[in-house]
Design a protein around this motif. Structure first.
Motif, PDB file in Angstrom:
ATOM      1  N   LYS A  54       4.878   4.279   1.609  1.00 37.09           N
ATOM      2  CA  LYS A  54       3.413   4.285   1.776  1.00 37.09           C
ATOM      3  C   LYS A  54       2.768   4.183   0.400  1.00 37.09           C
ATOM      4  O   LYS A  54       3.159   4.885  -0.525  1.00 37.09           O
ATOM      5  CB  LYS A  54       2.971   5.585   2.466  1.00 37.09           C
ATOM      6  CG  LYS A  54       1.451   5.833   2.470  1.00 37.09           C
ATOM      7  CD  LYS A  54       0.686   4.866   3.346  1.00 37.09           C
ATOM      8  CE  LYS A  54      -0.833   5.065   3.246  1.00 37.09           C
ATOM      9  NZ  LYS A  54      -1.581   3.992   3.948  1.00 37.09           N
ATOM     10  N   SER A  55       1.769   3.316   0.277  1.00 35.18           N
ATOM     11  CA  SER A  55       1.104   3.161  -1.020  1.00 35.18           C
ATOM     12  C   SER A  55       0.616   4.523  -1.526  1.00 35.18           C
ATOM     13  O   SER A  55      -0.067   5.251  -0.816  1.00 35.18           O
ATOM     14  CB  SER A  55      -0.091   2.213  -0.908  1.00 35.18           C
ATOM     15  OG  SER A  55       0.351   0.899  -0.624  1.00 35.18           O
ATOM     16  N   ASN A  97      -7.102  -0.758  11.371  1.00 37.31           N
ATOM     17  CA  ASN A  97      -6.952   0.555  10.735  1.00 37.31           C
ATOM     18  C   ASN A  97      -7.889   0.701   9.557  1.00 37.31           C
ATOM     19  O   ASN A  97      -8.216  -0.277   8.875  1.00 37.31           O
ATOM     20  CB  ASN A  97      -5.508   0.769  10.265  1.00 37.31           C
ATOM     21  CG  ASN A  97      -5.272   0.250   8.857  1.00 37.31           C
ATOM     22  OD1 ASN A  97      -5.563   0.936   7.872  1.00 37.31           O
ATOM     23  ND2 ASN A  97      -4.773  -0.977   8.756  1.00 37.31           N
ATOM     24  N   SER A  98      -8.325   1.957   9.385  1.00 35.68           N
ATOM     25  CA  SER A  98      -9.007   2.327   8.148  1.00 35.68           C
ATOM     26  C   SER A  98      -8.503   3.703   7.764  1.00 35.68           C
ATOM     27  O   SER A  98      -9.187   4.714   7.915  1.00 35.68           O
ATOM     28  CB  SER A  98     -10.524   2.339   8.327  1.00 35.68           C
ATOM     29  OG  SER A  98     -11.132   2.637   7.084  1.00 35.68           O
ATOM     30  N   MET A  99      -7.238   3.737   7.321  1.00 34.68           N
ATOM     31  CA  MET A  99      -6.567   5.010   7.065  1.00 34.68           C
ATOM     32  C   MET A  99      -7.157   5.718   5.843  1.00 34.68           C
ATOM     33  O   MET A  99      -7.283   6.942   5.837  1.00 34.68           O
ATOM     34  CB  MET A  99      -5.075   4.776   6.855  1.00 34.68           C
ATOM     35  CG  MET A  99      -4.373   4.047   8.014  1.00 34.68           C
ATOM     36  SD  MET A  99      -4.521   4.906   9.574  1.00 34.68           S
ATOM     37  CE  MET A  99      -3.384   6.263   9.294  1.00 34.68           C
ATOM     38  N   GLY A 100      -7.480   4.952   4.820  1.00 30.91           N
ATOM     39  CA  GLY A 100      -8.042   5.563   3.610  1.00 30.91           C
ATOM     40  C   GLY A 100      -6.990   6.183   2.701  1.00 30.91           C
ATOM     41  O   GLY A 100      -7.258   7.179   2.017  1.00 30.91           O
ATOM     42  N   LEU A 101      -5.786   5.583   2.707  1.00 29.26           N
ATOM     43  CA  LEU A 101      -4.711   5.988   1.794  1.00 29.26           C
ATOM     44  C   LEU A 101      -4.274   7.450   1.913  1.00 29.26           C
ATOM     45  O   LEU A 101      -4.098   8.128   0.901  1.00 29.26           O
ATOM     46  CB  LEU A 101      -5.113   5.682   0.338  1.00 29.26           C
ATOM     47  CG  LEU A 101      -4.831   4.266  -0.114  1.00 29.26           C
ATOM     48  CD1 LEU A 101      -5.561   3.958  -1.428  1.00 29.26           C
ATOM     49  CD2 LEU A 101      -3.328   4.066  -0.326  1.00 29.26           C
ATOM     50  N   PRO A 102      -4.065   7.919   3.148  1.00 29.62           N
ATOM     51  CA  PRO A 102      -3.456   9.250   3.264  1.00 29.62           C
ATOM     52  C   PRO A 102      -2.020   9.158   2.736  1.00 29.62           C
ATOM     53  O   PRO A 102      -1.267   8.284   3.159  1.00 29.62           O
ATOM     54  CB  PRO A 102      -3.459   9.520   4.778  1.00 29.62           C
ATOM     55  CG  PRO A 102      -3.437   8.153   5.396  1.00 29.62           C
ATOM     56  CD  PRO A 102      -4.217   7.264   4.456  1.00 29.62           C
ATOM     57  N   ASN A 149      -0.217  -2.641  -5.227  1.00 31.20           N
ATOM     58  CA  ASN A 149      -1.077  -3.051  -4.108  1.00 31.20           C
ATOM     59  C   ASN A 149      -2.496  -3.279  -4.614  1.00 31.20           C
ATOM     60  O   ASN A 149      -3.207  -2.321  -4.923  1.00 31.20           O
ATOM     61  CB  ASN A 149      -1.019  -1.950  -3.050  1.00 31.20           C
ATOM     62  CG  ASN A 149      -1.876  -2.250  -1.838  1.00 31.20           C
ATOM     63  OD1 ASN A 149      -2.614  -3.226  -1.810  1.00 31.20           O
ATOM     64  ND2 ASN A 149      -1.796  -1.388  -0.845  1.00 31.20           N
ATOM     65  N   SER A 206      -4.842  -4.813  -2.841  1.00 25.48           N
ATOM     66  CA  SER A 206      -5.524  -5.365  -1.667  1.00 25.48           C
ATOM     67  C   SER A 206      -5.896  -4.362  -0.586  1.00 25.48           C
ATOM     68  O   SER A 206      -6.177  -4.759   0.547  1.00 25.48           O
ATOM     69  CB  SER A 206      -4.649  -6.460  -1.056  1.00 25.48           C
ATOM     70  OG  SER A 206      -3.306  -6.008  -0.903  1.00 25.48           O
ATOM     71  N   CYS A 207      -5.951  -3.080  -0.908  1.00 21.16           N
ATOM     72  CA  CYS A 207      -6.348  -2.113   0.124  1.00 21.16           C
ATOM     73  C   CYS A 207      -7.830  -2.297   0.470  1.00 21.16           C
ATOM     74  O   CYS A 207      -8.679  -2.224  -0.406  1.00 21.16           O
ATOM     75  CB  CYS A 207      -6.121  -0.685  -0.332  1.00 21.16           C
ATOM     76  SG  CYS A 207      -6.761   0.515   0.872  1.00 21.16           S
ATOM     77  N   PRO A 208      -8.145  -2.545   1.755  1.00 21.91           N
ATOM     78  CA  PRO A 208      -9.542  -2.801   2.126  1.00 21.91           C
ATOM     79  C   PRO A 208     -10.313  -1.563   2.574  1.00 21.91           C
ATOM     80  O   PRO A 208     -11.481  -1.679   2.933  1.00 21.91           O
ATOM     81  CB  PRO A 208      -9.392  -3.768   3.310  1.00 21.91           C
ATOM     82  CG  PRO A 208      -8.120  -3.341   3.981  1.00 21.91           C
ATOM     83  CD  PRO A 208      -7.230  -2.803   2.889  1.00 21.91           C
ATOM     84  N   ASN A 209      -9.701  -0.388   2.557  1.00 21.61           N
ATOM     85  CA  ASN A 209     -10.257   0.737   3.313  1.00 21.61           C
ATOM     86  C   ASN A 209     -10.835   1.885   2.504  1.00 21.61           C
ATOM     87  O   ASN A 209     -11.089   2.949   3.050  1.00 21.61           O
ATOM     88  CB  ASN A 209      -9.180   1.305   4.247  1.00 21.61           C
ATOM     89  CG  ASN A 209      -8.734   0.283   5.274  1.00 21.61           C
ATOM     90  OD1 ASN A 209      -9.470  -0.651   5.579  1.00 21.61           O
ATOM     91  ND2 ASN A 209      -7.531   0.452   5.784  1.00 21.61           N
ATOM     92  N   ASN A 218      -1.614  -8.568   2.989  1.00 23.89           N
ATOM     93  CA  ASN A 218      -2.100  -7.284   3.509  1.00 23.89           C
ATOM     94  C   ASN A 218      -2.906  -7.600   4.780  1.00 23.89           C
ATOM     95  O   ASN A 218      -3.025  -8.765   5.188  1.00 23.89           O
ATOM     96  CB  ASN A 218      -2.974  -6.612   2.448  1.00 23.89           C
ATOM     97  CG  ASN A 218      -3.005  -5.091   2.587  1.00 23.89           C
ATOM     98  OD1 ASN A 218      -3.093  -4.556   3.700  1.00 23.89           O
ATOM     99  ND2 ASN A 218      -2.940  -4.399   1.468  1.00 23.89           N
ATOM    100  N   SER A 219      -3.459  -6.578   5.398  1.00 30.05           N
ATOM    101  CA  SER A 219      -4.271  -6.797   6.601  1.00 30.05           C
ATOM    102  C   SER A 219      -5.458  -7.713   6.286  1.00 30.05           C
ATOM    103  O   SER A 219      -5.869  -7.845   5.132  1.00 30.05           O
ATOM    104  CB  SER A 219      -4.773  -5.459   7.135  1.00 30.05           C
ATOM    105  OG  SER A 219      -5.499  -4.781   6.136  1.00 30.05           O
TER     106      SER A 219
HETATM  107  C1  DHB Z   1      -4.536   1.480   3.387  1.00 33.95           C
HETATM  108  C2  DHB Z   1      -4.623   0.256   4.016  1.00 33.95           C
HETATM  109  C3  DHB Z   1      -4.136  -0.864   3.388  1.00 33.95           C
HETATM  110  O1  DHB Z   1      -4.192  -2.093   3.961  1.00 33.95           O
HETATM  111  C4  DHB Z   1      -3.577  -0.746   2.130  1.00 33.95           C
HETATM  112  O2  DHB Z   1      -3.107  -1.835   1.526  1.00 33.95           O
HETATM  113  C5  DHB Z   1      -3.480   0.482   1.506  1.00 33.95           C
HETATM  114  C6  DHB Z   1      -3.965   1.592   2.140  1.00 33.95           C
HETATM  115  C7  DHB Z   1      -5.064   2.670   4.036  1.00 33.95           C
HETATM  116  O3  DHB Z   1      -6.142   2.599   4.638  1.00 33.95           O
HETATM  117  O4  DHB Z   1      -4.431   3.744   3.927  1.00 33.95           O
END
Ligand code: DHB
Length: 309
Positions: free
Chosen positions: A43-44, A67-72, A125, A127-130, A191-192
Motif C-alpha cells: 500500500k502506498s 474509491n477515495s480512500m485518502g491514503l490510509p 506514486n 498519481s494519487c487522485p484522492n 492508476n485509477s
Molecule cells: C489512494 C488512491 C490512489 O489511487 C493512489 O494512487 C494512492 C492512494 C487512496 O485514496 O488511498
C-alpha cells in the motif's frame, strides 16, 4: 512459462497485485507472497501512519469500483521493514510503494530507502487522485522533472513511477520526454481514472462520501484507457525502461492484451479485491491456455507485438 523481469529483478509470474488493494497489512502482504503471484506491491506509504478519508470511501459496481480512500496506511517504516524482511525470496519481489503528500515527503522516504538494506524496486506514486486540495503530480510535467532531478542526486537504487492515465497524444509525448531523461527502471500505467462520479439513481446520491462523491475509477471501465497508456508509453520510452500494465484485468485474455501492448508485468487491483489471492491461479491458468493455443512459449514471444491496421 509466465516468468518475467523488470530491470535486474526476476519474477516467477507476470501477475502482481496493484497497490492499494488488500496490501495494507503484513498479513495481507504475506498472503500475496504465498500465492501464485510474482510478488507483491505494498500500500502506498506516507511518512506517518494515516487513517484516510471518511467512510463510505469505496463502492463496487457491476463494472468496477470507485474509491477515495485518502491514503490510509501504517506509515513508511512499517512497509520498509516488511520489504527488508521479505526481499530474499527467489522469483518473488516486494515492490515498495510510496506516495508522499509533498515533494519533501517523497524525498524524505527515498533517502530512508537509499540508506536502508532494502535493495528491491521502489514505486514512486505520482498519481494519487484522492487527497483533498492536492493535484496529481504526474499531470504537471515540470513538477515531475523537478522531483526526479532532486531524487537522482542521491537515489542509486531502482525506481519505478506510477502514472495516472493520459488522454491526449501530446501528454504521452511530454511525459515520455521527461521520463527518458532519468535512469528510471520502469513505469506503471495506469492508476485509477481520477475523479469520476458514480450515481445511485434510487437514492439520488453519490455512492461514496469524500469529496462530494468524486473518486478514482477502476475495473472494466478503464481497460481501453489502460491499454492505450501502455501502448503509447511503450512506443515512446527508452527500450530499457520496463512497463507494468495495470487497469481492467479480470481474465487471462486481459493480461494477454496488456502484454501485446507492451507490458512486461501486470497488476490487478479491482478484481483482486473481489476474488482474493486465488485470482492469481485462475488468471495464470487462463493466460497459459491462450499461450498454448497460439504456440507461445514465453510472454516475450508476443510482448509489444500488437498489430495495427
Ligand atoms: C489512494 C488512491 C490512489 O489511487 C493512489 O494512487 C494512492 C492512494 C487512496 O485514496 O488511498
Amino acid at each position: 512459462s509466465l516468468k518475467a523481469n523488470i530491470g535486474d529483478y526476476q519474477f516467477d509470474n507476470v501477475l502482481l497485485n496493484a497497490a492499494g488493494i488488500r496490501c495494507a497489512t503484513t498479513d495481507e502482504l504475506d498472503k500475496i507472497l504465498d500465492s501464485q503471484a510474482g510478488g507483491c506491491v505494498t500500500k502506498s506509504a506516507t511518512p506517518e501512519p494515516r487513517k484516510g478519508n471518511e467512510s463510505p470511501r469505496m463502492k463496487a459496481t457491476a463494472l468496477g469500483c470507485i474509491n477515495s480512500m485518502g491514503l490510509p496506511n501504517h506509515g513508511f517504516d512499517y512497509y520498509l521493514k516488511f520489504a527488508e524482511a521479505n526481499q530474499n525470496k527467489a522469483g518473488k519481489q516486494v515492490i515498495l510503494s510510496i506516495a508522499g503528500l509533498s515533494v519533501d515527503q517523497n524525498l524524505e522516504m527515498l533517502k530512508k530507502i537509499q540508506a536502508s538494506s532494502f535493495d528491491g524496486l521502489t514505486e514512486l506514486n505520482l498519481s494519487c487522485p484522492n487527497i483533498k486540495g492536492e493535484s496529481q503530480i504526474a499531470y504537471d510535467f515540470e513538477a515531475v522533472r523537478e522531483i526526479l532531478t532532486d531524487t537522482f542526486k542521491f537515489f542509486k537504487k531502482q525506481l519505478g513511477i506510477k502514472l495516472p492515465p493520459y488522454f491526449d497524444m501530446h501528454q504521452f509525448d511530454r511525459i515520455a520526454e521527461v521520463l527518458n531523461g532519468f535512469p528510471i527502471t520502469y513505469v506503471n500505467a495506469i492508476n485509477s481514472v481520477g475523479n469520476g462520479l458514480i450515481v445511485n439513481p434510487e437514492t439520488e446520491s453519490a455512492v461514496i462520501k469524500p469529496k462530494g462523491g468524486f473518486g478514482g475509477i477502476g475495473g472494466q471501465y478503464i481497460k481501453p484507457t489502460a491499454l492505450a497508456n501502455v501502448r503509447a508509453l511503450r512506443l515512446r520510452l527508452r527500450p530499457d525502461i520496463s512497463i507494468i500494465g495495470t487497469g481492467g484485468i479480470r481474465s487471462g485474455q486481459d493480461v494477454f492484451e496488456h502484454i501485446l501492448c507492451g507490458a512486461n508485468l501486470v497488476q490487478i487491483g479491482t478484481q483482486f479485491g473481489f476474488e482474493g489471492t486465488k485470482i492469481f491461479d485462475r488468471i495464470s491458468r487462463e493466460l497459459k491456455e491462450i499461450m498454448d493455443k497460439k504456440g507461445y512459449q514465453s510472454v516475450a514471444d508476443f510482448r509489444g507485438k500488437l498489430k495495427t491496421l
